[in-house]
Design an enzyme around this catalytic site. Structure first.
Site, PDB file in Angstrom:
ATOM      1  N   ILE A 177      12.361  -7.165   7.918  1.00  0.00           N
ATOM      2  CA  ILE A 177      12.741  -7.221   6.509  1.00  0.00           C
ATOM      3  C   ILE A 177      13.843  -6.211   6.228  1.00  0.00           C
ATOM      4  O   ILE A 177      14.828  -6.528   5.538  1.00  0.00           O
ATOM      5  CB  ILE A 177      11.524  -6.967   5.600  1.00  0.00           C
ATOM      6  CG1 ILE A 177      10.470  -8.072   5.800  1.00  0.00           C
ATOM      7  CG2 ILE A 177      11.949  -6.912   4.131  1.00  0.00           C
ATOM      8  CD1 ILE A 177       9.167  -7.829   5.060  1.00  0.00           C
ATOM      9  N   ASP A 225      11.626  10.888   8.360  1.00  0.00           N
ATOM     10  CA  ASP A 225      10.231  10.692   7.975  1.00  0.00           C
ATOM     11  C   ASP A 225      10.206  10.676   6.450  1.00  0.00           C
ATOM     12  O   ASP A 225      10.341  11.719   5.805  1.00  0.00           O
ATOM     13  CB  ASP A 225       9.369  11.834   8.515  1.00  0.00           C
ATOM     14  CG  ASP A 225       7.910  11.734   8.077  1.00  0.00           C
ATOM     15  OD1 ASP A 225       7.563  10.781   7.346  1.00  0.00           O
ATOM     16  OD2 ASP A 225       7.126  12.627   8.454  1.00  0.00           O
ATOM     17  N   ASN A 282      11.876   0.302   1.359  1.00  0.00           N
ATOM     18  CA  ASN A 282      11.284  -0.806   2.095  1.00  0.00           C
ATOM     19  C   ASN A 282      10.217  -0.360   3.099  1.00  0.00           C
ATOM     20  O   ASN A 282       9.346  -1.156   3.454  1.00  0.00           O
ATOM     21  CB  ASN A 282      12.393  -1.566   2.833  1.00  0.00           C
ATOM     22  CG  ASN A 282      11.847  -2.561   3.834  1.00  0.00           C
ATOM     23  OD1 ASN A 282      11.246  -3.568   3.461  1.00  0.00           O
ATOM     24  ND2 ASN A 282      12.054  -2.293   5.114  1.00  0.00           N
ATOM     25  N   TYR A 290      -3.532   0.030   1.198  1.00  0.00           N
ATOM     26  CA  TYR A 290      -2.157  -0.471   1.088  1.00  0.00           C
ATOM     27  C   TYR A 290      -1.943  -1.130  -0.265  1.00  0.00           C
ATOM     28  O   TYR A 290      -0.938  -0.894  -0.948  1.00  0.00           O
ATOM     29  CB  TYR A 290      -1.922  -1.471   2.222  1.00  0.00           C
ATOM     30  CG  TYR A 290      -0.674  -2.309   2.136  1.00  0.00           C
ATOM     31  CD1 TYR A 290       0.543  -1.826   2.616  1.00  0.00           C
ATOM     32  CD2 TYR A 290      -0.717  -3.607   1.630  1.00  0.00           C
ATOM     33  CE1 TYR A 290       1.688  -2.618   2.580  1.00  0.00           C
ATOM     34  CE2 TYR A 290       0.413  -4.396   1.579  1.00  0.00           C
ATOM     35  CZ  TYR A 290       1.625  -3.896   2.059  1.00  0.00           C
ATOM     36  OH  TYR A 290       2.745  -4.692   2.007  1.00  0.00           O
ATOM     37  N   LYS A 297       0.582  -0.151  -3.305  1.00  0.00           N
ATOM     38  CA  LYS A 297       1.612  -1.069  -3.801  1.00  0.00           C
ATOM     39  C   LYS A 297       1.467  -1.302  -5.303  1.00  0.00           C
ATOM     40  O   LYS A 297       2.474  -1.463  -6.009  1.00  0.00           O
ATOM     41  CB  LYS A 297       1.548  -2.395  -3.041  1.00  0.00           C
ATOM     42  CG  LYS A 297       1.978  -2.305  -1.581  1.00  0.00           C
ATOM     43  CD  LYS A 297       3.415  -1.865  -1.416  1.00  0.00           C
ATOM     44  CE  LYS A 297       3.885  -1.991   0.031  1.00  0.00           C
ATOM     45  NZ  LYS A 297       5.275  -1.519   0.226  1.00  0.00           N
TER      46      LYS A 297
END
Length: 258
Positions: A15, A59, A85, A148, A152
């Site tokens: 991506i 990082d 991203n 996760y 998000k």
């Protein structure tokens, strides 16, 4: 004339590379930021000349790392676009999620975008630039990977916070929320289970999963002049998943009494 710069984190992945390639249509230099410098350099070399595609080791969960990244970007030109991203998911279920999983997923998927934006905020003020955060449909509903997903969801709120607080400086902030994307990770799953894409696509109204270029095109639009009045939104790129699940719709239509 000063060259325009776009920063893409997690740029060594499928991506990230697609986004870097798309943003090269509208920017002079693309900074491919990744913790894996060898992979970032390979991606940069595949995309084009070293004066346009620049690999940088960073990082993104580190204040020192993101500060150094911002300085490198500023030295190359006028920073117009930041694309957060970089991301990854650990435990699949809440019951299997450890404290370390929770912290790691939040550090990479939520804290890192904040650190990256904080590092380049003044540069984006100067250019009246744009932020595009790569979120996920997991941040909009429950599809597993709880740490996760929670991160998000937080990223979507951070997107709005930036839009509201920094709009007066001309900074636009938006998010893209992909569904299942056909990346190398999914190709590996397909090698183990040839039916994996067939099984996945039945949940999507468009009867396919997302391609990295689909995500990149959405990013290019939101970062570009055609989206000049758009800020604080989340654009799902999910082949219709969040509109409703196709398999359930077929089940209901087959059982409907009419």
């Amino acid at each position: 004339m000063t060259k325009t710069v776009a920063i893409v984190t997690g740029a060594a992945g499928d991506i990230g590379r697609a986004i870097a390639s798309r943003l090269a249509d509208d920017h002079d230099i693309i900074l491919l930021v990744d913790i894996d410098i060898a992979a970032a350099e390979k991606a940069a070399a595949a995309l084009g000349s070293s004066d346009r595609f620049v690999a940088v080791a960073c990082d993104v969960t580190s204040v020192e790392g993101t500060t150094a990244m911002a300085k490198r970007a500023a030295a190359l030109g006028t920073v117009k676009t930041l694309v957060n991203n970089a991301g990854a998911a650990r435990a699949v279920s809440l019951q299997a999620t450890t404290a370390d999983d929770w912290r790691a997923d939040n550090a990479l998927n939520l804290e890192a975008p904040f650190l990256c934006f904080n590092a380049v905020a003044d540069l984006l003020k100067a250019s009246k630039g744009s932020v595009v955060n790569i979120a996920s449909v997991n941040g909009m509903s429950v599809f597993g990977h709880p740490a996760y997903s929670a991160a998000k969801a937080g990223l979507l709120h951070l997107t709005k916070l930036i839009a509201v607080e920094y709009g007066k400086f001309g900074i636009r902030s938006n998010a893209v929320a992909p569904g299942t994307v056909r990346t190398q990770a999914w190709e590996a799953r397909a090698a183990a289970n040839p039916n994996v894409f067939e099984e996945a696509r039945r949940w999507y109204p468009l009867q396919r999963v997302v391609d990295p270029k689909d995500v990149a095109n959405a990013v290019g639009f939101l970062a570009g002049p055609q989206a000049a009045a758009i800020s604080g939104v989340c654009l799902p790129v999910d082949c219709g998943l969040t509109a409703g699940q196709a398999e359930l719709a077929r089940t209901f239509s087959q059982s409907a009494d009419y």
